[in-house]
Design a protein around this motif. Sequence first.
Motif, PDB file in Angstrom:
ATOM      1  N   ALA A  25       0.834  -1.205   0.000  1.00 61.68           N
ATOM      2  CA  ALA A  25       0.000   0.000   0.000  1.00 61.68           C
ATOM      3  C   ALA A  25       0.868   1.255   0.000  1.00 61.68           C
ATOM      4  O   ALA A  25       0.629   2.191  -0.773  1.00 61.68           O
ATOM      5  N   MET A  26       1.902   1.280   0.853  1.00 60.80           N
ATOM      6  CA  MET A  26       2.774   2.455   0.942  1.00 60.80           C
ATOM      7  C   MET A  26       3.567   2.648  -0.357  1.00 60.80           C
ATOM      8  O   MET A  26       3.779   3.776  -0.794  1.00 60.80           O
ATOM      9  N   SER A  27       4.000   1.563  -0.971  1.00 63.23           N
ATOM     10  CA  SER A  27       4.735   1.660  -2.233  1.00 63.23           C
ATOM     11  C   SER A  27       3.852   2.262  -3.320  1.00 63.23           C
ATOM     12  O   SER A  27       4.304   3.109  -4.101  1.00 63.23           O
ATOM     13  N   ASN A  28       2.584   1.853  -3.359  1.00 62.74           N
ATOM     14  CA  ASN A  28       1.659   2.396  -4.354  1.00 62.74           C
ATOM     15  C   ASN A  28       1.399   3.876  -4.118  1.00 62.74           C
ATOM     16  O   ASN A  28       1.356   4.671  -5.067  1.00 62.74           O
ATOM     17  N   ILE A  29       1.218   4.278  -2.849  1.00 58.76           N
ATOM     18  CA  ILE A  29       0.991   5.688  -2.524  1.00 58.76           C
ATOM     19  C   ILE A  29       2.215   6.521  -2.910  1.00 58.76           C
ATOM     20  O   ILE A  29       2.100   7.614  -3.461  1.00 58.76           O
ATOM     21  N   SER A  30       3.398   6.000  -2.626  1.00 62.07           N
ATOM     22  CA  SER A  30       4.636   6.703  -2.961  1.00 62.07           C
ATOM     23  C   SER A  30       4.742   6.932  -4.461  1.00 62.07           C
ATOM     24  O   SER A  30       5.091   8.031  -4.911  1.00 62.07           O
ATOM     25  N   GLN A  31       4.410   5.929  -5.254  1.00 64.73           N
ATOM     26  CA  GLN A  31       4.461   6.052  -6.708  1.00 64.73           C
ATOM     27  C   GLN A  31       3.458   7.089  -7.201  1.00 64.73           C
ATOM     28  O   GLN A  31       3.746   7.863  -8.129  1.00 64.73           O
ATOM     29  N   GLN A  32       2.285   7.130  -6.573  1.00 63.33           N
ATOM     30  CA  GLN A  32       1.265   8.103  -6.971  1.00 63.33           C
ATOM     31  C   GLN A  32       1.717   9.532  -6.655  1.00 63.33           C
ATOM     32  O   GLN A  32       1.490  10.448  -7.451  1.00 63.33           O
ATOM     33  N   ILE A  33       2.337   9.735  -5.505  1.00 62.99           N
ATOM     34  CA  ILE A  33       2.833  11.071  -5.144  1.00 62.99           C
ATOM     35  C   ILE A  33       3.947  11.498  -6.091  1.00 62.99           C
ATOM     36  O   ILE A  33       3.979  12.646  -6.554  1.00 62.99           O
ATOM     37  N   GLN A  34       4.856  10.570  -6.405  1.00 62.70           N
ATOM     38  CA  GLN A  34       5.940  10.901  -7.341  1.00 62.70           C
ATOM     39  C   GLN A  34       5.383  11.275  -8.708  1.00 62.70           C
ATOM     40  O   GLN A  34       5.862  12.213  -9.352  1.00 62.70           O
ATOM     41  N   SER A  35       4.351  10.572  -9.134  1.00 62.08           N
ATOM     42  CA  SER A  35       3.759  10.832 -10.441  1.00 62.08           C
ATOM     43  C   SER A  35       2.955  12.136 -10.445  1.00 62.08           C
ATOM     44  O   SER A  35       3.115  12.973 -11.336  1.00 62.08           O
ATOM     45  N   ALA A  36       2.094  12.328  -9.425  1.00 63.21           N
ATOM     46  CA  ALA A  36       1.214  13.499  -9.381  1.00 63.21           C
ATOM     47  C   ALA A  36       1.981  14.780  -9.093  1.00 63.21           C
ATOM     48  O   ALA A  36       1.691  15.832  -9.668  1.00 63.21           O
ATOM     49  N   PHE A  37       2.965  14.717  -8.187  1.00 64.59           N
ATOM     50  CA  PHE A  37       3.698  15.917  -7.774  1.00 64.59           C
ATOM     51  C   PHE A  37       5.033  16.068  -8.498  1.00 64.59           C
ATOM     52  O   PHE A  37       5.701  17.075  -8.331  1.00 64.59           O
ATOM     53  N   GLN A  38       5.426  15.040  -9.285  1.00 72.11           N
ATOM     54  CA  GLN A  38       6.748  14.998  -9.931  1.00 72.11           C
ATOM     55  C   GLN A  38       7.855  15.151  -8.882  1.00 72.11           C
ATOM     56  O   GLN A  38       8.871  15.816  -9.116  1.00 72.11           O
TER      57      GLN A  38
END
Length: 475
Positions: A179-192
């Motif tokens: 779950a944390m890995s997926n959230i981290s990837q989403q933040i990296q993608s959304a916020f660059q």
Amino acid sequence: MNYLERDLRAQAEKYKNLFLISEKLHSCMDMETLLEELFVILHENYSDYSYCLFLSFDTHSRENYPIKELEYDSENVAAAKAYALGEVQFEQSITDRNAIIYAPLKGIQGVYGVLQMIARDSVDFPESEIEFITLLAGSVGHAIENAKLYQQSEQLVCNLKLLNEATKQFNSNLKLEEAMSNISQQIQSAFQAEEVGFFVLTDDQLKVKLLPGSTPYFYSKLGQVYIQYFKEKILQEKDSLYFADFRSEMEVGEEFHSIMAVPVYQGQSLKGFSIVMHHKPYFFTFDTYKLLQTLIQHSSLALMNHKLREELNKLVITDYLTKLHSRKYLDEKILHSMKKDKQGTFILIDIDNFKKINDTYGHQVGDEILVQVANVIKANIREKDIGARWGGEELAIYLPMVSLDNGTAIAKRLIKKVEENSNPRVTVSCGVSYWYKDLAHSYQSLFKRADEALYVAKTTGKNRVVAQTDHHEAS
């Protein structure tokens, strides 16, 4: 055709052109495209004029177009006044014989900047030109407002999707790491974002545990410096932190300028925090910071629930006293091992004269002895081995992919360690059984053979290990 008719026709053509210009500008929903189109229009219609846009919002187009940030200084008094009042302002340069007009870019909700037009070798603008430029600037203002509203709505949809997906991740049956890995990837993608870290504090708030999903940088020495700095900063400020251009007393070799740090609270207690970083200054907008706050706050309850669920699952498979696994968990793991492995060894352990210990010292000391023996077991098996409470004073160990000889050696080492490390001193007896895939051993017979071997150990002197005999091997 007389002069008046020609003038009226020219005016009609001019305003027809303004309508077409407005239509074209309002069709642009992307700010970069809108500004690019505007300067094409200005070049086509005012090639003899100089022009510049003073904008009140940030844009990446300054290098390509005559765009300046609207600032309140001595050089931009008229531009600032046009922006503040929302009214056209004029300047005249006697020495250069230039006439300058500042037309505000007005929308319904506000003023977004000022259009500066400079007529060379002119003392004044004709009234008709002033009206046209004013209407053009108003059309630009409305177009900018529409583009900004469109982009905001698009961003809002993306933000809602991000929040929704994050909540789904935390409330799913995924493991915390996934779950944390997926959230981290989403933040990296959304916020660059370049670096994303999630951290939990120990109960005394002295130590920080790095959660899975954090980028590798935070495992480095330099990353640890940032973690400790922002831990202390959050404990001191008791609030989220936003740095558009971070400067500090930290002596680090690799400095990040754009940093956001958001705490995770459970009630009034600080449980952890998140850090998002980028090398470039002013990379994260304040809206991005507010979104991260919402994301972390929105997910904090789900994160706590996730941790509680994991703790509950651990309680279900763990004996409350010894903190060894439950017998049900042991059974499941052995059955699974017998399907995928080639062999395994089972050790059944009984504390010698346990009733006498309870009668002599009391049941509280008896419980302490159980805990002591359990601790010896945990200290002397591998991570993939399974120590469990079998029932009463009987404990058990399952050793996947371990032969009978090696399993017997482990059991012998165990009885020696128990005798050396128990207080009051106790001894244990062990029965060892074994299964091998080619011999078609059954799950039930594995326990039966260990129980029979333990009975022999108990009735032939105790404090000893007895392994299954040859005639049991194919049972």
